[in-house]
Every structure is written in C-alpha cells, then in structure tokens.
Design a protein around this motif. Sequence first.
Motif, PDB file in Angstrom:
ATOM      1  N   CYS A 118       0.850  -1.187   0.000  1.00  0.00           N
ATOM      2  CA  CYS A 118       0.000   0.000   0.000  1.00  0.00           C
ATOM      3  C   CYS A 118       0.888   1.242   0.000  1.00  0.00           C
ATOM      4  O   CYS A 118       1.828   1.341   0.785  1.00  0.00           O
ATOM      5  N   ASP A 123      -3.307   3.808  -2.498  1.00  0.00           N
ATOM      6  CA  ASP A 123      -3.388   2.911  -3.646  1.00  0.00           C
ATOM      7  C   ASP A 123      -2.570   1.646  -3.365  1.00  0.00           C
ATOM      8  O   ASP A 123      -1.632   1.667  -2.568  1.00  0.00           O
ATOM      9  N   GLN A 135      -2.272  -2.966 -10.208  1.00  0.00           N
ATOM     10  CA  GLN A 135      -2.439  -1.832  -9.309  1.00  0.00           C
ATOM     11  C   GLN A 135      -3.925  -1.552  -9.124  1.00  0.00           C
ATOM     12  O   GLN A 135      -4.715  -1.698 -10.065  1.00  0.00           O
ATOM     13  N   TYR A 136      -4.278  -1.155  -7.887  1.00  0.00           N
ATOM     14  CA  TYR A 136      -5.665  -0.890  -7.533  1.00  0.00           C
ATOM     15  C   TYR A 136      -5.750   0.454  -6.805  1.00  0.00           C
ATOM     16  O   TYR A 136      -5.037   0.669  -5.828  1.00  0.00           O
ATOM     17  N   PRO A 137      -6.649   1.336  -7.275  1.00  0.00           N
ATOM     18  CA  PRO A 137      -6.823   2.593  -6.552  1.00  0.00           C
ATOM     19  C   PRO A 137      -7.519   2.336  -5.214  1.00  0.00           C
ATOM     20  O   PRO A 137      -8.295   1.374  -5.085  1.00  0.00           O
ATOM     21  N   LYS A 138      -7.256   3.178  -4.235  1.00  0.00           N
ATOM     22  CA  LYS A 138      -7.786   2.970  -2.889  1.00  0.00           C
ATOM     23  C   LYS A 138      -9.303   2.877  -2.874  1.00  0.00           C
ATOM     24  O   LYS A 138      -9.867   2.202  -2.014  1.00  0.00           O
TER      25      LYS A 138
END
Length: 151
Positions: A118, A123, A135-138
């Motif tokens: 994190c 993110d 990748q992953y946005p928050k």
Amino acid sequence: MIKPTVQDILKRINYIEADIDIQKQILFSIPSDQQSEMEKTIAIIAAKKKEIEALRQQIREIDPEEHDRIVAFEEAVAHFKQLAASRKFTSITGRNVGEPCALALYDGSQVECLVKACEDNGDWTVITLEGKLQQYPKMVVAEKPVESPIH
C-alpha cells in the motif's frame, strides 16, 4: 544419467546467484591498486552468469511453460522494485508458506497475491500468483494497510 528437474536447476541457479553476491562483495573489498585481482574476480562473476544462462536454457528445453512463468515472475518483481524506488509504500505484505495473502476489494472479491503493498496515498500494488503486477486505486480496496517497518 538422471535428468535434472526444473526444481533442481532452480536450486543450482540460486546457489550460483548467492556465490555471485559473495564474489561482488570480494570485488568491492579489493584495493583499487590490485587490478589483476579485480579482473580475476570479474572473470569469475562473468563465468557464473554464463552458467546461469546455460541453466536457464535447460529449463526452457525441459519445460517451456515453467520457463515462461519464471520469466513473468522475474519481470513482475523487477517492475515492483522500480515502483518501490519511486513510491513510498507504507505497508508491504508477502505470502509465507502456509499463510494466505490476498487483497480484499469492495465488490466482495479477493485478489490472491504473492506480495501486496500500500502506498502512502492508499493505492495498492500486488504481484498475483500468476506473476502479474496489478495496481488498484484505494477507492476499490476494502482493506486498510497493516503498518510495517519497511520504509
């Protein structure tokens, strides 16, 4: 003669890589006026790298799919290291033997991973079990980072 398995070859590669690290430490400890010693050590490192390439070729011949999988993991790890150099990860968690590692998403799904990290902005970056960097946005992640001592 017994044909080596991919696991046998990977163990040999790991051993050689550890030996290369030792040779690099030796190289850095050689006084700069001892040029011939430096050259010998560099030659040893180069020979060991060639040996690794030959072993990688063996893996490619024995099991092309496993070779491609290994290359995918190496590329994901290299990309992850590049990201880690340019971003501030506040939490990094890796999969240990017998322990799960997954990123929980708000849609109720989970992304199984080898590593999840994190950033300080919330993110997330993961390396999946397939060796892909994602990748992953928050806003899509349903979990909060565990503070880790890695900074």
